[in-house]
Design a protein around this motif. Structure first.
Motif, PDB file in Angstrom:
ATOM      1  N   HIS A 176      -5.071  -1.617  -8.024  1.00 47.12           N
ATOM      2  CA  HIS A 176      -4.964  -2.639  -6.979  1.00 47.12           C
ATOM      3  C   HIS A 176      -4.972  -4.034  -7.563  1.00 47.12           C
ATOM      4  CE1 HIS A 176      -6.805   0.798  -4.553  1.00 47.12           C
ATOM      5  NE2 HIS A 176      -5.513   0.746  -4.312  1.00 47.12           N
ATOM      6  N   CYS A 179       2.859   2.774  -3.189  1.00 41.05           N
ATOM      7  CA  CYS A 179       2.125   3.601  -4.139  1.00 41.05           C
ATOM      8  C   CYS A 179       1.524   4.847  -3.493  1.00 41.05           C
ATOM      9  CB  CYS A 179       1.022   2.778  -4.799  1.00 41.05           C
ATOM     10  SG  CYS A 179       1.673   1.385  -5.759  1.00 41.05           S
ATOM     11  N   HIS A 180       1.182   4.752  -2.207  1.00 41.63           N
ATOM     12  CA  HIS A 180       0.468   5.877  -1.576  1.00 41.63           C
ATOM     13  C   HIS A 180       1.316   6.721  -0.657  1.00 41.63           C
ATOM     14  CE1 HIS A 180      -3.471   4.818  -3.061  1.00 41.63           C
ATOM     15  NE2 HIS A 180      -3.243   3.564  -2.763  1.00 41.63           N
ATOM     16  N   CYS A 191       0.826  -1.211   0.000  1.00 40.78           N
ATOM     17  CA  CYS A 191       0.000   0.000   0.000  1.00 40.78           C
ATOM     18  C   CYS A 191       0.861   1.263   0.000  1.00 40.78           C
ATOM     19  CB  CYS A 191      -0.915   0.051   1.216  1.00 40.78           C
ATOM     20  SG  CYS A 191      -1.817  -1.468   1.584  1.00 40.78           S
ATOM     21  N   PRO A 246      -2.374   8.878  -5.365  1.00 45.11           N
ATOM     22  CA  PRO A 246      -1.689   9.609  -6.404  1.00 45.11           C
ATOM     23  C   PRO A 246      -2.702  10.120  -7.414  1.00 45.11           C
ATOM     24  CG  PRO A 246      -1.292   7.247  -6.608  1.00 45.11           C
ATOM     25  CD  PRO A 246      -2.096   7.447  -5.386  1.00 45.11           C
TER      26      PRO A 246
HETATM   27  C1  HEC Z   1       0.520  -0.637  -7.254  1.00 40.16           C
HETATM   28  C2  HEC Z   1       0.135   0.595  -6.618  1.00 40.16           C
HETATM   29  C3  HEC Z   1      -0.911   0.558  -5.528  1.00 40.16           C
HETATM   30  C4  HEC Z   1      -0.974  -0.289  -4.443  1.00 40.16           C
HETATM   31  C5  HEC Z   1      -0.057  -1.447  -4.105  1.00 40.16           C
HETATM   32  C6  HEC Z   1      -2.112   0.134  -3.658  1.00 40.16           C
HETATM   33  N1  HEC Z   1      -2.717   1.209  -4.257  1.00 40.16           N
HETATM   34 FE1  HEC Z   1      -4.359   2.181  -3.592  1.00 40.16          FE
HETATM   35  N2  HEC Z   1      -4.460   3.224  -5.323  1.00 40.16           N
HETATM   36  C7  HEC Z   1      -3.488   3.221  -6.308  1.00 40.16           C
HETATM   37  C8  HEC Z   1      -3.902   4.084  -7.393  1.00 40.16           C
HETATM   38  C9  HEC Z   1      -3.126   4.337  -8.658  1.00 40.16           C
HETATM   39  C10 HEC Z   1      -5.176   4.608  -7.022  1.00 40.16           C
HETATM   40  C11 HEC Z   1      -6.082   5.501  -7.838  1.00 40.16           C
HETATM   41  C12 HEC Z   1      -5.679   6.898  -7.817  1.00 40.16           C
HETATM   42  C13 HEC Z   1      -6.448   7.692  -8.826  1.00 40.16           C
HETATM   43  O1  HEC Z   1      -7.395   7.166  -9.425  1.00 40.16           O
HETATM   44  O2  HEC Z   1      -6.100   8.857  -8.989  1.00 40.16           O
HETATM   45  C14 HEC Z   1      -5.472   4.058  -5.701  1.00 40.16           C
HETATM   46  C15 HEC Z   1      -6.613   4.365  -4.967  1.00 40.16           C
HETATM   47  C16 HEC Z   1      -6.765   4.067  -3.591  1.00 40.16           C
HETATM   48  C17 HEC Z   1      -7.775   4.584  -2.700  1.00 40.16           C
HETATM   49  C18 HEC Z   1      -8.883   5.524  -3.092  1.00 40.16           C
HETATM   50  C19 HEC Z   1     -10.054   4.640  -3.458  1.00 40.16           C
HETATM   51  C20 HEC Z   1     -10.632   4.875  -4.769  1.00 40.16           C
HETATM   52  O3  HEC Z   1     -11.001   3.869  -5.396  1.00 40.16           O
HETATM   53  O4  HEC Z   1     -10.741   6.041  -5.176  1.00 40.16           O
HETATM   54  C21 HEC Z   1      -7.574   4.039  -1.445  1.00 40.16           C
HETATM   55  C22 HEC Z   1      -8.380   4.265  -0.191  1.00 40.16           C
HETATM   56  C23 HEC Z   1      -6.433   3.153  -1.556  1.00 40.16           C
HETATM   57  N3  HEC Z   1      -5.968   3.190  -2.873  1.00 40.16           N
HETATM   58  C24 HEC Z   1      -5.923   2.396  -0.535  1.00 40.16           C
HETATM   59  C25 HEC Z   1      -4.994   1.375  -0.697  1.00 40.16           C
HETATM   60  C26 HEC Z   1      -4.675   0.359   0.290  1.00 40.16           C
HETATM   61  C27 HEC Z   1      -5.288   0.272   1.674  1.00 40.16           C
HETATM   62  C28 HEC Z   1      -3.740  -0.461  -0.258  1.00 40.16           C
HETATM   63  C29 HEC Z   1      -3.110  -1.711   0.323  1.00 40.16           C
HETATM   64  C30 HEC Z   1      -4.023  -2.793   0.677  1.00 40.16           C
HETATM   65  C31 HEC Z   1      -3.457   0.060  -1.598  1.00 40.16           C
HETATM   66  N4  HEC Z   1      -4.243   1.152  -1.833  1.00 40.16           N
HETATM   67  C32 HEC Z   1      -2.515  -0.476  -2.474  1.00 40.16           C
HETATM   68  C33 HEC Z   1      -2.328   2.505  -6.309  1.00 40.16           C
HETATM   69  C34 HEC Z   1      -2.016   1.489  -5.403  1.00 40.16           C
END
Ligand code: HEC
Ligand code: HEC
Ligand code: HEC
Ligand code: HEC
Ligand code: HEC
Ligand code: HEC
Ligand code: HEC
Ligand code: HEC
Ligand code: HEC
Length: 424
Positions: A268, A215-216, A212, A224
């Protein structure tokens, strides 16, 4: 702790105060005066138990450094009297400030050589902004790190250790009731678990795979924006990033019409890369008959052909080796073909048929060379086998002749006997 226990504990204080000396030896203890006697732990032995082994207790940091109060006083009233700075159980906002008291203090933290930007970063994150606006559902320091049992972040038991981290985030982000209030999905962890990154991290324990926070971010945890995604993925996938930046989608990306990597791979749910993406993704945004999809088809054809060639030539070389043909030079050429085929996967991110075709051509001509060389070796092996036929024929003739001679000698009656009799 029930009231009975508490009164027993209170009684014990008198005896305990003299004995209790808190071990201290850190730089922190030298720069601040922590009392030699700690009444807090006498009444709150369970909390002391929680703190055992924590990074703070190792550094001689005790209750009053976070909660305030005067641990030199034996009664509850005096220990928590006004003027002792006692804050009791802190509110979430107080927690951020409490942790920040030390962690944002360069003078204290310099001694340990750890960064002091956690609180400042936190305040820029979605979590931090919301907390200071009064939303107490968001994560504060202790939600991610714990409060009494905090371990160094590199300790495999730490709640923020890479293998444990996604579960820590999931405590809230997997809570459907909580997340629905913010119209956020609650199945992120479930999806992530089945992704190529989740499997690599959680099953193969590959801590180089994206979690998580890769990327965040963590203290500055914000999603992002569309434009940052490529930077995020590109931290680890540098070649793909480089070639994407040479592609037709860069302008669309800058205009916010295309989300770099995630438009094709998702976020994800990232799955193992496959050419299937060409069949599936281009037509999500372009017409199936249009020039864009056609260009996709062109690249797809080259990728498929190259892989197919590599496979058939590899099989041919293997078979030749089983047949006893010397294939070392072909094996070496095959390695360079493999390298070119592998290099096509990142290169196709340029979406330039010309660029891909450079490697494609090399693969086709090199595999053809190998195929030809193997066929030639096979042929010469046969020729050598053929050349042996007269040799064998000669040997057979000679053996037959010898055999015939032997039979002839044996067949003469009284041959051996006669000789013996004559001698004796
Ligand atoms: C490989 C990269 C990556 C990983 C690993 C990742 N994320 Fe994300 N996540 C993103 C991206 C890219 C977005 C979308 C951003 C956008 O649309 O501007 C996002 C969106 C989100 C959002 C916003 C929800 C939405 O749908 O708008 C949340 C909350 C979030 N992530 C939580 C998590 C959590 C908790 C984990 C671990 C379990 C995780 N992320 C793992 C890249 C990742
Ligand atoms: C004589 C026993 C005693 C001593 C000494 C004592 N406490 Fe307590 N403490 C209690 C009891 C009992 C409670 C339960 C809540 C209440 O009645 O206020 C409590 C509650 C707390 C709470 C939770 C408050 C809340 O709002 O839920 C904190 C935090 C705390 N103590 C910290 C400390 C610290 C720090 C010290 C040392 C400076 C200390 N205590 C010394 C008995 C004690
Ligand atoms: C590094 C800072 C820190 C130290 C050191 C610390 N605490 Fe706490 N404590 C916290 C935080 C943060 C919370 C609030 C947790 C929450 O509400 O999520 C808390 C909560 C509490 C509570 C009330 C909540 C509960 O879990 O029942 C008590 C009682 C308490 N602490 C006692 C102590 C005692 C006694 C010590 C010393 C042995 C101690 N604490 C040391 C940070 C600390
Ligand atoms: C959303 C979860 C989260 C929150 C909230 C959070 N942290 Fe962290 N923190 C992490 C993670 C994850 C790491 C470890 C990153 C790594 O693996 O290097 C970390 C690392 C640290 C470190 C080690 C040094 C460093 O900066 O890497 C300290 C100290 C720390 N956090 C203190 C704090 C403090 C103080 C707060 C509150 C102001 C806080 N954290 C809030 C998740 C969080
Ligand atoms: C009295 C000062 C003080 C307070 C208050 C304090 N810390 Fe610490 N913290 C330290 C010191 C000192 C270290 C040890 C640094 C070391 O040994 O590397 C440390 C270490 C840590 C680490 C491990 C850092 C690493 O490099 O692995 C984390 C995480 C952490 N603290 C989080 C917190 C959180 C969360 C709070 C609030 C609940 C908090 N701290 C409150 C002084 C404090
Ligand atoms: C204590 C609960 C809690 C924990 C633990 C937590 N979060 Fe959150 N997080 C929230 C809440 C609630 C929001 C919604 C804030 C809002 O949108 O107003 C949020 C928002 C976010 C967002 C912004 C989503 C968006 O687009 O609005 C991201 C990204 C995020 N969290 C990532 C993480 C990551 C990564 C971790 C683990 C390192 C984590 N969170 C741990 C409660 C938590
Ligand atoms: C236009 C769609 C598209 C975009 C945009 C895209 N990819 Fe790909 N990516 C693909 C396809 C299709 C493959 C599979 C190629 C193959 O199997 O030969 C792939 C393969 C990969 C692979 C595996 C490559 C390998 O060497 O095996 C990685 C890693 C990857 N992409 C990361 C990224 C990153 C990072 C970005 C953003 C900078 C990105 N991709 C943008 C379509 C895309
Ligand atoms: C922290 C580093 C890191 C980040 C950030 C990261 N990845 Fe990965 N990624 C990896 C690693 C490591 C693997 C290989 C996993 C394995 O063992 O299968 C991988 C695998 C992949 C694959 C499959 C490659 C294949 O050969 O099949 C794709 C596609 C991919 N990542 C895309 C992305 C995208 C898109 C993003 C951003 C949203 C991203 N990655 C962010 C480290 C990262
Ligand atoms: C998320 C939507 C999306 C996906 C998926 C997508 N594209 Fe695009 N593509 C665009 C946008 C937007 C443009 C810019 C169009 C414009 O500005 O007129 C574009 C432009 C192009 C262009 C340049 C067209 C021109 O006239 O200059 C080509 C070629 C192209 N895409 C090929 C592909 C291929 C091949 C794939 C699949 C591997 C693909 N695209 C996947 C959205 C997408």
């Amino acid at each position: 702790m029930n009231h009975h226990d508490r009164s027993i504990n209170a009684g014990l204080i008198v005896f305990s105060l003299g004995i209790l000396a808190v071990c201290q030896g850190s730089g922190l203890a030298q720069t601040t005066q922590t009392p030699q006697v700690n009444s807090c732990v006498v009444c709150h032995s369970d909390m002391q138990e929680d703190m055992k082994g924590s990074i703070h207790s190792q550094q001689g940091i005790f209750c009053d450094r976070c909660h305030g109060g005067d641990p030199a006083q034996s009664t509850k009233e005096l220990a928590k009297a006004p003027g002792t700075g006692y804050i009791g159980a802190p509110s979430k906002k107080q927690i951020a400030e409490m942790c920040g008291n030390c962690h944002a203090n360069v003078e204290i933290m310099n001694f340990y050589g750890i960064r002091t930007d956690q609180l400042a970063q936190y305040k820029t994150s979605m979590h931090g902004k919301k907390l200071f606006q009064g939303d107490t559902n968001v994560a504060v320091c202790s939600d991610c790190h714990g409060e009494h049992d905090i371990l160094p972040v590199g300790d495999p038991g730490s709640s923020v250790y890479p293998l444990n981290l996604s579960k820590t985030c999931n405590r809230c982000h997997g809570n459907e009731k909580l997340m629905s209030q913010y119209k956020l999905p609650s199945d992120i962890f479930k999806i992530y678990q089945t992704s190529v990154h989740g499997k690599a991290l959680l099953e193969k324990k590959d801590t180089g795979a994206a979690s998580c926070i890769s990327c965040h971010g963590y203290h500055g945890a914000v999603p992002p924006g569309a434009r940052d995604v490529g930077t995020t993925c590109g931290k680890c996938h540098m070649n793909e990033k480089k070639h994407f930046l040479e592609s037709v989608h860069v302008t669309a990306s800058e205009q916010g019409k295309f989300s770099e990597c995630i438009s094709c791979h998702g976020n994800h749910e990232v799955k193992p890369a496959s050419k299937v993406l060409y069949d599936q993704t281009c037509i999500r945004c372009h017409s199936a008959e249009g020039p864009e999809a056609k260009r996709g088809g062109e690249i797809l054809k080259m990728l498929t052909e190259a892989e197919e060639k590599l496979r058939s030539t590899t099989a041919l070389v293997k078979q030749a080796s089983i047949e006893g043909i010397f294939v070392e030079p072909e094996m070496a050429s095959l390695e360079s073909v493999k390298t070119n085929v592998i290099a096509m996967a990142p290169l196709q991110h340029t979406l330039s048929p010309e660029r891909v075709s450079e490697l494609h051509k090399k693969v086709i001509s090199n595999t053809a060379d190998i195929d030809r060389s193997i066929h030639q070796k096979r042929q010469s092996l046969w020729l050598r086998k053929l050349a042996l036929i007269p040799m064998w024929a000669l040997i057979i003739v000679m053996i037959s002749a010898l055999w015939a001679k032997y039979r002839q000698l044996h067949a003469r009656p009284g041959n051996k006997k006669d000789g013996k009799e004559k001698r004796s």
